[in-house]
Motif scaffolding. Structure first.
Motif, PDB file in Angstrom:
ATOM      1  N   ALA A  67       0.037 -22.980  25.574  1.00 43.45           N
ATOM      2  CA  ALA A  67       0.174 -24.304  24.975  1.00 43.45           C
ATOM      3  C   ALA A  67      -0.881 -24.523  23.899  1.00 43.45           C
ATOM      4  O   ALA A  67      -0.610 -25.115  22.848  1.00 43.45           O
TER       5      ALA A  67
ATOM      6  N   ALA B  47      -2.274 -22.233  22.057  1.00 46.13           N
ATOM      7  CA  ALA B  47      -1.874 -21.470  20.885  1.00 46.13           C
ATOM      8  C   ALA B  47      -0.766 -22.196  20.137  1.00 46.13           C
ATOM      9  O   ALA B  47      -0.764 -22.271  18.899  1.00 46.13           O
ATOM     10  N   GLY B  48       0.183 -22.760  20.918  1.00 42.86           N
ATOM     11  CA  GLY B  48       1.266 -23.514  20.281  1.00 42.86           C
ATOM     12  C   GLY B  48       0.731 -24.695  19.508  1.00 42.86           C
ATOM     13  O   GLY B  48       1.197 -24.986  18.407  1.00 42.86           O
TER      14      GLY B  48
ATOM     15  N   LEU C  67      -0.494 -23.535  16.240  1.00 40.74           N
ATOM     16  CA  LEU C  67       0.606 -23.277  15.310  1.00 40.74           C
ATOM     17  C   LEU C  67       1.116 -24.589  14.718  1.00 40.74           C
ATOM     18  O   LEU C  67       1.352 -24.693  13.505  1.00 40.74           O
ATOM     19  N   LEU C  68       1.224 -25.587  15.600  1.00 37.32           N
ATOM     20  CA  LEU C  68       1.678 -26.897  15.136  1.00 37.32           C
ATOM     21  C   LEU C  68       0.721 -27.440  14.080  1.00 37.32           C
ATOM     22  O   LEU C  68       1.136 -27.990  13.057  1.00 37.32           O
TER      23      LEU C  68
ATOM     24  N   PHE D 249       1.314 -26.045  10.770  1.00 34.88           N
ATOM     25  CA  PHE D 249       2.403 -26.713  10.060  1.00 34.88           C
ATOM     26  C   PHE D 249       1.943 -28.053   9.516  1.00 34.88           C
ATOM     27  O   PHE D 249       2.371 -28.469   8.440  1.00 34.88           O
TER      28      PHE D 249
ATOM     29  N   TYR E 191       2.070 -29.383   5.740  1.00 34.94           N
ATOM     30  CA  TYR E 191       2.816 -30.587   5.420  1.00 34.94           C
ATOM     31  C   TYR E 191       1.934 -31.647   4.792  1.00 34.94           C
ATOM     32  O   TYR E 191       2.376 -32.422   3.963  1.00 34.94           O
TER      33      TYR E 191
ATOM     34  N   MET F 102       7.533 -25.754   3.645  1.00 36.56           N
ATOM     35  CA  MET F 102       7.864 -25.800   5.074  1.00 36.56           C
ATOM     36  C   MET F 102       8.913 -24.745   5.416  1.00 36.56           C
ATOM     37  O   MET F 102       8.820 -24.067   6.445  1.00 36.56           O
TER      38      MET F 102
ATOM     39  N   VAL G  64       8.502 -21.690   8.098  1.00 38.85           N
ATOM     40  CA  VAL G  64       9.359 -21.306   9.221  1.00 38.85           C
ATOM     41  C   VAL G  64       9.794 -19.851   9.063  1.00 38.85           C
ATOM     42  O   VAL G  64       9.819 -19.072  10.033  1.00 38.85           O
TER      43      VAL G  64
ATOM     44  N   ALA H 145       6.949 -17.678  10.137  1.00 45.71           N
ATOM     45  CA  ALA H 145       6.794 -17.638  11.598  1.00 45.71           C
ATOM     46  C   ALA H 145       7.845 -16.720  12.209  1.00 45.71           C
ATOM     47  O   ALA H 145       7.558 -15.942  13.132  1.00 45.71           O
TER      48      ALA H 145
ATOM     49  N   VAL I 251       2.232 -15.867  17.635  1.00 47.15           N
ATOM     50  CA  VAL I 251       1.706 -17.161  17.203  1.00 47.15           C
ATOM     51  C   VAL I 251       0.460 -16.954  16.346  1.00 47.15           C
ATOM     52  O   VAL I 251       0.298 -17.569  15.289  1.00 47.15           O
TER      53      VAL I 251
ATOM     54  N   SER J 263       1.399 -15.797  13.029  1.00 49.79           N
ATOM     55  CA  SER J 263       1.966 -16.903  12.244  1.00 49.79           C
ATOM     56  C   SER J 263       0.869 -17.783  11.678  1.00 49.79           C
ATOM     57  O   SER J 263       0.954 -18.224  10.530  1.00 49.79           O
TER      58      SER J 263
ATOM     59  N   ILE K 201       4.806 -24.234  30.365  1.00 43.44           N
ATOM     60  CA  ILE K 201       4.600 -24.872  29.075  1.00 43.44           C
ATOM     61  C   ILE K 201       4.901 -23.834  28.010  1.00 43.44           C
ATOM     62  O   ILE K 201       4.428 -22.708  28.102  1.00 43.44           O
TER      63      ILE K 201
ATOM     64  N   VAL L 130       5.517 -22.842  23.754  1.00 43.31           N
ATOM     65  CA  VAL L 130       5.340 -23.232  22.360  1.00 43.31           C
ATOM     66  C   VAL L 130       6.601 -23.928  21.859  1.00 43.31           C
ATOM     67  O   VAL L 130       6.547 -24.953  21.177  1.00 43.31           O
TER      68      VAL L 130
ATOM     69  N   ALA M 183       6.766 -27.461  22.778  1.00 41.56           N
ATOM     70  CA  ALA M 183       5.861 -28.279  21.973  1.00 41.56           C
ATOM     71  C   ALA M 183       6.496 -28.586  20.627  1.00 41.56           C
ATOM     72  O   ALA M 183       6.446 -29.722  20.140  1.00 41.56           O
ATOM     73  N   LEU M 184       7.116 -27.571  20.034  1.00 35.42           N
ATOM     74  CA  LEU M 184       7.760 -27.785  18.741  1.00 35.42           C
ATOM     75  C   LEU M 184       8.926 -28.763  18.875  1.00 35.42           C
ATOM     76  O   LEU M 184       9.103 -29.658  18.053  1.00 35.42           O
TER      77      LEU M 184
ATOM     78  N   LEU N 124      12.875 -28.450  10.725  1.00 29.63           N
ATOM     79  CA  LEU N 124      12.423 -27.061  10.715  1.00 29.63           C
ATOM     80  C   LEU N 124      11.654 -26.723  11.985  1.00 29.63           C
ATOM     81  O   LEU N 124      11.750 -25.602  12.496  1.00 29.63           O
TER      82      LEU N 124
ATOM     83  N   LEU O 281      12.390 -23.753  14.525  1.00 27.15           N
ATOM     84  CA  LEU O 281      11.365 -22.793  14.954  1.00 27.15           C
ATOM     85  C   LEU O 281      11.285 -22.739  16.479  1.00 27.15           C
ATOM     86  O   LEU O 281      11.122 -21.648  17.064  1.00 27.15           O
TER      87      LEU O 281
ATOM     88  N   PHE P 204      11.661 -19.419  18.822  1.00 27.17           N
ATOM     89  CA  PHE P 204      10.769 -18.916  19.870  1.00 27.17           C
ATOM     90  C   PHE P 204      11.523 -18.724  21.176  1.00 27.17           C
ATOM     91  O   PHE P 204      11.281 -17.777  21.921  1.00 27.17           O
TER      92      PHE P 204
END
Lengths: 681, 222, 319
Positions: B13, B15-16, B19-20, B23, B27, B103, B107, B110, B134, B137, C175, C177, C180-181, C303, C307, C311
Motif C-alpha cells: 500500500a 508503494a502504491g 505511485l499515486l 501521478f 498532474y 497523464m 499510464v 506504468a 511500482v 514506474s 490491500i 495498489v 488505491a488507484l 486513467l 491503471l 495492475f
C-alpha cells in the motif's frame, strides 16, 4: 447447387409463400406508385400491411423451426432461395416494426409525397426484406443492391439542393463500394466452398489468408453500409437528406440489414473455429464508431444530422458486442458469447424502435416548425405537446436511461465486457478495459447529445417566429410516434422475455444458449451474481414519484404562480423581441462548447477563432467555432484526388487514334479469353 | 507471501501511495502543490523503509527510513519552499507537455514498467514483482515529470521523485548493503545542494526559471 | 424469516438515508464552518430550510413547461431508488440481488438528465450553461466509474455492490495498489457527481464557475426543496458507496438480528462521520479549480481507473 437447409421437409412452406406474396405486393405497389403518383395513400397502406405481415412472419420464424424455399427464378444454374431461420427472423422483426412506423407516418404525409418517394419506398422495404431472408449469396446481394439503389433514389429526392445532390452522389459511391466488397467476399468464399448457398458456406468456413481477406471485405462491405468508422462519412449527409419517414427507416432498419450481414457471415457462417483475433477488428471499430458518433451527435447543429450521428454510435455498440461475442467464442467462453450476442440483438431492436421514432419526431418538427436547425427551434413543448412527450421518452431511451429500452442492451454489453478480463494475453485484457471506458464514454456522450437535442428543440423559448407558431403533427403521425414510444417503454420493461424470444437467434449466431441468463423479470448474466430487474426498477420509480407527489400535495399545498424568468436578474427584453432576448439563451454551438473543448479538439480537430476588430472599428467581434470529421480530410479527400487523377488519365485515352482504340478493345478481349482459359483448367 | 498478509499488504500500500503521488506530481501545475506532493512521497518512502526494516528485521533499513523521513519529507521540501518563496514564484509551472497527454504517457509508462518488471522478477512472489514494477514506474514517471516541465523547479522535483523510486526499489530487496543506501542518500543531498545553487544562479542571470533561456547559452552551435 | 429481515432492513435503510441526507449536509457545513473559525449553523439547518421552502408558494417562469414541474419528482425518485441499492449498515437487504453498480449509475444518470432538462426549461442563460457543463463532465465521470466497476468486478466476480462489499469485507484480498488507484478514481468521480470542491462549489452562486446551482436557479418553493433534497441524498449515497466498497468492515448481515444491526449502525455512523470530516477538511484546504481544468481532473481519474485495472490484470495473471 440449390441452397436448402434440410430442416423443413415441406418444399413450399406457407410462411415463405406469404413472404413472397408480400414482396410481390411491395414491388407492384412501387411500380404503381411510379405510374400514378396520386396513389401515395394506397402505396403507404400496402407498405403498412406488408410491414405488419413481416412482423407476423418474424414471430413465426422465431418460435418455429426454420423453413426454406427455392424460388423459380434466378440466374442460370443458381435459383434464388429463401431461408427463414431465427436470426433472419429477429432482424425481420426489426424491419417490420420500423417499416410499420415509417409507413404509418407516410400515410399521414401521403398527399404531399413526391412521386419518386412514393415509388421508391416500397422497393426499399422489399429490398431489405429480401436480403434478410436470402438463402444464398446471390439473393443476398440482389436484395442488398435493390435496397441500396432504392434508398439512393430516396436520398436524392431533394435534388434541387446542391448539398443533397452531393450527399446522394457520395451515398452512391459508398453503396457501390459496399456491394463490390460483399460480392468479392462471397465470391472468394464460394470459390473455396464450392457453392454460394449459405449452408454450403457454413459447411466450409474460411481459414488462413482467405479468412483474413473475407473478414476485411465483409467489414468494408457491410461496415460501410452500417456506418462503421472510418467508412461512416456518408451517413450524416445521406440519412438526413431523405424525407422524414425514409430517414427513419434508413437509420433504424437499413443499418441493421448491414449488421445482419455481418452477424450472418462473420459469426454464423464463419463458424466457431475462428481464431481469437477474428473479433478484434469488430470490437475496435465498433468502440471507435460509438465514441466518434456520440461525440459528433453532441456537437452537430441539425436535428436529423444529430440523429444520424447517434445511429453511428449505436451501430458501433452493436458491432462491438458482435466482436466481443466472436472473441468469447474463440476463447471457449460460450455463455459469455451468448450474452454478448444477446446484447447486440436486444440493442439492435431497441435502437431501431427509438431511432425510428426520433426521426419521425424530427420530421414532425420539420413539418410543424419549419426547420431542422437547432438554432431556429425551441419551446416546441408548448405547441406540440404530444410530439414532445413521445420524443422525450424516445430521447431518454437513446440516452440509455433506465428503465427504458436503450439501457438494457447497453447494460448487457457492459456486463459482458466486465467479464472479458478472463481472456488471454495482457494486450487483449488492456484492450477490453479500454473498450469498457470507450463504451461508457459513448453512453455518457449520447446522454449529453440527447439532453442537448431535446432541451434545445422542445424546451426554453422559441428561437424564431416560425417555431413560435408551430403546429402539432397530424393524428396519424402522432399515432406513429405514440406507437414507437409505447414500444420503447415495452422493450425497456421486458428485456428478459425479449431475450428469451431471441434465444434461437442467439443460438443460430453463436451456437450457444442464453436461456439461463434471461428470466421473466430479470436479466441475470454470469449465474445470477448480479441482475437488472427493469419492471422492479420502473415500479420503484413510479412508487417514488407517486409518494413524493402525494406528500407534496399534503405538506406543500400552495399552487404555483407564473412569473417572469429570473435568470440572475436579466432585464426584460425590448418590445421588438417578443420571445425574449435570443442571445440570452444557449445556442447549439454554445451548448456544445464544453464538450468541444474537452474532446472535440483532439478527436475532431475542433477550433475556436476569435476575431477582434481594431480599436475604433464598430464591427462586432466574432467567435467562430467548428469542427471537421477527420474522415473527410483523411480518407475522402485523398480518394477524391485519386478519382480526379484517374479521370485525368482516362481523358488521355480519348485522344488516341482509331487503330489504337481498336487494339485496346482487342487486347481486353484477348486478356479476358485467356483468363477464362486459365480458370477452366 | 501474497495478498492478505499484513506485512506485505502494508508495504504494498505504501508503494502504491508513492505511485499515486507520482501521478499527482504529473498532474499538479502549481509549485507549492508539487513540493507538497514530493514531501508526501518522501514521507511514504520513509515509512516504507521503516516498515521493511521491521518486516525484514534489518536494522539498517531503520536508518534509511529515518534519513528519508527527515531529509525527504521535511528538509528538502522545506528548502525548496523557502527557495520558491525567496524567488517569489508561486504561480503555475509552465508545462511543455499538456496535462492530458502527460497523464496518458504516464499510464503508458506504468504499463511498460509492469510488462518489463514481470519477467525480470519472475522468480519472486507476485508481490515482489508488483513492487518492482511500482518502483520502476515511479522512476519513469519522475523522468517524465522532468521532461514535461519547463520550469527548473519542476525538473528538480522530478529528479527527486526519480531518486525516491530508486530507493524504493532498493529497500524492497533483502540484504542490500547499507553503504550503498548511504551513498545514494549522500548523492541526493549533493544533488539538492547543486540544484539549489543552480536555481539561484539562473534566476539571477535570466530573471526566470524557464530552462529554455539556457539554450541560447550552450557552447555548441545549434 | 430471512426474507422478512431482508425487507425490514431495506425499509430501515431507506428511512435512515432519507432522514440522514439533509443532516449530513448540515454536518459538513457545520464542520467546514468550525474549520474556518466560524460558529456555523446547527446541523439541523437544512431540515429547517426544507420545511420553510415547502411552505412557500413556487414561482414558475412564464416560458417554463411541465418539465419544470415534473423533473424534481423524477430526479428525487431516481435518487431514492439509487439509494435503495447502496448498502449502509447491513448487507443482504431485500434489493441486494439487483444492487448493480451499473444500474446505480443508470439511476443517477436519470436524475442528472432530469436536472439538466429542468435547467434548460425556462430558457435562461445560466440554466443552459450549467446543463451543458454537467452533461460534459458526466461524459468523463461515467467511464471512470465503469473502470472502477471493472476493478471491483475482477476482484469480486460481479458488479453487484453487495457482493463486492462481501468479498472486500473478508479481507482476503488484502490491500492492493489497484484498489488505491480505483479509490482515487472513485473519489474524483464522487466529487464531480456531487458538485463539490474542486469541481464545483456548493456554497457559491458565482455565475462564471458554477455548475449544479446554475441549473436550479429558477426553482423555488417545493421544487427547490426537492432539488436540495436530491443533492443531499446523492451526497449521502456516494459517501455510503465509498464506505461500502472500500471500508466494508462492521456491516452486519441482514439476518443477524437487531443486535447486529445496531453494531452495523454504529460502524456506519463512524464511517460516514469520518468521511464527512475528511470532506470538510478537503474542501477547506483546496481551492476550486477553473471549469476547463475539470476535464483534466476527471481524465486523470479515468486513467487511474485504467491503471488500476492494469495492475489487477497483472496480479490476477500471476496468482
Amino acid at each position: 447447387m440449390g441452397a436448402i437447409l434440410g430442416v423443413n421437409e415441406d418444399s413450399h412452406p406457407p410462411v415463405l409463400i406469404l413472404f413472397t406474396c408480400l414482396l410481390a405486393g411491395l414491388v407492384v405497389a412501387g411500380l404503381a406508385g411510379a405510374l400514378w403518383p396520386k396513389a401515395g395513400r394506397g402505396v403507404a397502406c400496402v407498405c403498412l400491411l406488408a410491414a405488419l405481415g413481416f412482423v407476423a412472419i418474424a414471430l413465426f420464424g422465431l418460435l418455429r423451426a426454420p423453413s426454406a424455399m427455392v424460388l423459380p427464378i434466378g440466374p442460370p444454374g443458381q435459383a434464388l432461395s429463401l431461408v427463414l431461420d431465427p436470426l433472419a427472423a429477429w432482424f425481420l422483426l426489426i424491419l417490420g416494426l420500423s417499416a410499420a412506423a415509417a409507413s404509418l407516418y407516410a400515410l399521414a404525409d401521403a398527399a404531399h409525397a413526391a412521386p419518386r418517394v412514393v415509388a421508391g419506398f416500397p422497393l426499399f422495404v422489399a429490398g431489405m426484406a429480401l436480403s434478410l431472408l436470402a438463402g444464398d449469396g446471390v439473393t443476398l446481394l440482389l436484395g442488398f443492391e435493390a435496397m441500396s439503389l432504392a434508398s439512393w433514389v430516396l436520398v436524392g429526392y431533394g435534388h434541387a439542393d446542391a448539398a443533397n445532390r452531393q450527399a446522394a452522389r457520395l451515398y452512391l459511391c459508398f453503396a457501390l463500394l459496399s456491394g463490390l466488397c460483399l460480392a468479392a467476399a462471397l465470391a472468394l468464399w464460394a470459390a473455396s466452398a464450392g457453392g454460394i448457398g449459405l449452408d454450403v458456406l457454413r459447411a466450409a468456413p474460411p481459414d488462413g489468408w482467405r479468412a483474413a481477406v473475407i473478414l476485411a471485405l465483409v467489414l468494408a462491405g457491410a461496415g460501410s453500409k452500417a456506418g462503421l468508422v472510418p467508412l461512416h462519412g456518408w451517413l450524416p449527409l445521406a440519412h438526413p437528406a431523405a424525407p422524414g419517414h425514409v430517414s427513419a427507416l434508413m437509420s433504424s432498419a437499413m443499418v441493421k440489414v448491414a449488421i445482419y450481414v455481418m452477424a450472418r457471415l462473420l459469426l454464423d457462417c464463419a463458424g466457431p473455429a475462428q481464431p481469437l483475433w477474428w473479433g478484434v477488428p469488430l470490437l475496435a471499430l465498433g468502440a471507435a464508431s460509438a465514441v466518434l458518433g456520440a461525440l459528433r451527435a453532441a456537437l452537430e447543429e441539425d436535428t436529423k444530422v444529430i440523429l444520424a450521428c447517434s445511429t453511428i454510435e449505436n451501430v458501433g455498440l452493436i458491432v462491438a458486442a458482435l466482436g466481443l461475442a466472436a472473441i468469447f467464442r474463440a476463447a471457449d467462453l460460450g455463455a459469455l458469447a451468448a450474452l454478448a450476442t444477446g446484447a447486440a440483438l436486444l440493442h439492435a431492436l431497441a435502437h431501431s424502435v427509438f431511432k425510428a421514432g426520433l426521426f419521425l419526431a424530427a420530421a414532425a418538427v420539420l413539418t410543424g416548425a419549419g426547420s431542422r436547425r437547432l438554432d431556429s427551434l425551441g419551446g416546441l413543448i408548448h405547441a406540440m405537446p404530444a410530439t414532445a412527450a413521445c420524443a422525450g421518452v424516445l430521447a431518454a431511451a437513446a440516452a440509455a436511461l433506465p428503465p427504458l429500452s436503450g439501457f438494457a442492451g447497453e447494460w448487457l454489453l457492459v456486463q459482458s465486457l466486465l467479464a472479458g478480463w478472463r481472456i488471454g494475453p495482457l494486450p487483449m485484457q488492456v484492450g477490453l478495459a479500454a473498450a469498457v471506458a470507450l463504451v461508457g464514454l459513448a453512453a455518457a456522450l449520447a446522454a449529453a447529445a440527447m439532453v442537448r437535442l431535446y432541451g434545445l428543440v422542445f424546451l426554453g423559448r422559441p428561437r424564431g417566429p416560425r417555431s413560435a407558431a408551430a403546429r402539432e403533427a397530424p393524428p396519424l403521425a402522432r399515432a406513429a410516434l405514440i406507437g414507437c414510444a409505447g414500444l420503447t417503454v415495452l422493450i425497456g420493461l421486458a428485456p428478459g422475455p425479449l431475450l428469451r424470444l431471441a434465444e434461437e437467434a442467439v443460438r443460430t449466431a453463436v451456437r450457444q444458449n442464453i436461456a439461463d441468463q434471461a428470466q421473466l423479470f430479470l436479466l441475470a448474466p454470469g449465474g445470477g451474481a448480479t441482475a437488472y430487474a427493469a419492471p422492479l426498477l420502473a415500479l420503484l420509480l413510479a412508487a417514488g414519484i407517486a409518494a413524493l407527489y402525494l406528500g407534496m400535495r399534503r405538506y406543500s399545498p400552495a399552487e404555483p404562480v407564473l412569473g417572469p424568468a429570473w435568470g440572475c436578474g436579466f432585464l426584460p427584453a425590448p418590445p421588438e423581441l417578443p420571445f425574449g432576448d435570443p442571445l440570452a439563451q444557449p445556442s447549439a454551438a454554445g451548448f456544445g462548447q464544453p464538450l468541444r473543448r474537452m474532446l472535440g479538439s483532439s478527436v475532431l480537430g475542433a477550433r475556436e477563432v476569435v476575431t477582434m476588430p481594431e480599436p475604433g472599428d464598430p464591427a462586432p467581434a466574432r467567435l467562430e467555432a467548428g469542427f471537421a470529421d477527420p474522415v473527410f480530410a483523411g480518407l475522402l479527400a485523398p480518394l477524391a484526388a485519386l478519382r480526379d487523377w484517374l479521370a485525368d488519365r482516362a481523358e488521355r485515352l480519348r485522344d488516341m487514334s482509331l487503330r489504337r482504340c481498336l487494339s485496346l478493345s482487342f487486347g481486353t478481349l484477348v486478356a479476358l479469353l485467356a483468363l477464362l482459359a486459365w480458370l477452366e483448367t | 507471501m501474497g495478498f492478505g498478509h499484513i506485512p506485505f499488504d502494508v508495504s504494498h500500500a505504501l508503494a502504491g501511495g508513492m505511485l499515486l503521488m507520482s501521478f499527482v506530481l504529473l498532474y499538479q501545475r502549481r509549485v507549492p502543490g508539487l513540493i507538497a506532493a514530493l514531501a508526501t512521497q518522501g514521507g511514504l518512502l520513509g515509512l516504507a523503509a521503516l516498515w521493511q526494516g521491521w518486516a525484514q528485521g534489518a536494522a539498517g533499513l531503520y536508518l534509511t527510513g529515518l534519513i528519508a523521513l527527515v531529509a525527504k519529507a521535511v528538509l528538502i521540501p522545506w528548502a525548496l519552499s523557502t527557495l520558491v518563496r525567496r524567488l517569489g514564484m508561486h504561480g503555475s509551472v509552465q508545462t511543455a507537455l499538456g496535462i492530458g497527454p502527460s497523464m496518458i504517457a504516464g499510464v503508458g509508462l506504468a504499463a511498460l514498467a509492469l510488462v518489463v518488471a514481470l519477467p525480470v522478477a519472475a522468480g519472486g512472489s507476485a508481490l515482489a514483482q508488483e513492487d518492482l514494477a511500482v518502483a520502476l514506474s515511479v522512476v519513469l514517471l519522475g523522468m517524465l515529470v522532468m521532461i514535461a516541465r519547463r520550469n527548473a523547479i519542476g525538473q528538480v522535483v522530478g529528479l527527486m521523485s526519480m531518486e525516491n523510486g530508486l530507493i524504493l526499489a532498493a529497500v524492497g530487496v533483502q540484504g542490500l548493503p547499507l553503504l550503498i543506501e548511504l551513498s545514494t542518500a549522500a548523492l541526493l543531498l549533493v544533488l539538492a545542494l547543486v540544484a539549489g545553487v543552480f536555481l539561484t544562479g539562473i534566476r539571477e542571470r535570466f530573471d526566470s526559471l524557464d530552462v529554455a533561456f539556457l539554450e541560447d547559452h550552450r557552447g555548441e552551435r545549434r | 424469516m430471512a426474507a422478512f429481515a431482508a425487507l425490514l432492513t431495506q425499509i430501515l435503510h431507506l428511512a435512515l438515508l432519507l432522514v440522514l441526507a439533509p443532516l449530513l449536509v448540515g454536518v459538513v457545513r457545520w464542520l467546514k464552518a468550525r474549520l474556518l473559525g466560524r460558529r456555523g449553523a446547527s446541523p439541523l439547518q437544512p431540515w429547517r430550510d426544507m420545511r420553510k421552502l415547502l411552505l412557500k408558494r413556487p414561482i414558475i417562469a412564464e416560458s417554463a413547461s411541465v418539465v419544470t414541474l415534473a423533473a424534481p419528482y423524477v430526479a428525487v425518485a431516481a435518487t431514492v431508488v439509487a439509494a435503495l441499492l447502496v448498502p449502509s449498515f447491513t448487507r443482504g437487504m431485500a434489493l441486494a440481488p439487483v444492487a448493480d453498480l451499473l444500474v446505480l449509475a443508470g439511476c443517477l444518470a436519470l436524475a442528472r438528465g432530469a436536472l439538466a432538462l429542468a435547467g434548460m426549461d425556462a430558457g435562461t442563460p445560466f440554466g443552459g450553461l450549467g446543463a451543458a457543463r454537467e452533461m460534459a463532465f458526466a461524459a468523463l465521470a461515467e467511464p471512470a466509474l465503469l473502470l472502477v466497476a471493472l476493478c471491483c468486478a475482477i476482484l469480486a466476480g460481479s458488479s453487484n455492490i453487495d457482493a463486492i462489499a462481501a468479498v472486500f469485507a473478508e479481507g482476503a484480498l488484502g490491500i492492493r495498489v489497484s484498489l488505491a488507484l480505483a479509490l482515487a478514481a472513485l473519489v474524483a468521480v464522487a466529487l464531480a457527481e456531487n458538485a463539490r470542491i474542486p469541481v464545483d462549489n456548493p456554497a457559491t452562486h458565482l455565475e462564471l464557475t458554477m455548475v449544479h446551482e446554475a441549473m436550479i436557479l429558477e426553482a423555488s418553493g417545493r421544487h427547490l426543496a426537492l432539488w436540495e433534497y436530491q443533492a443531499a441524498l446523492a451526497l449521502t449515497l456516494w459517501l455510503s458507496l465509498l464506505a461500502a466498497i472500500f471500508v466494508p468492515f462492521g456491516m452486519a448481515p441482514a439476518a443477524s438480528g437487531p443486535i447486529g444491526w445496531l453494531v452495523g449502525l454504529a460502524a456506519y455512523a463512524a464511517k460516514i462521520g469520518a468521511l464527512a470530516l475528511l470532506l470538510a477538511v478537503f474542501e477547506s484546504a483546496i481551492a476550486k479549480m477553473r471549469v476547463f481544468r475539470v476535464p483534466e481532473f476527471l481524465g486523470a481519474a479515468l486513467l487511474l481507473g485504467l491503471l488500476g485495472a492494469l495492475f489487477l490484470f497483472v496480479s490476477t495473471g500471476l496468482l
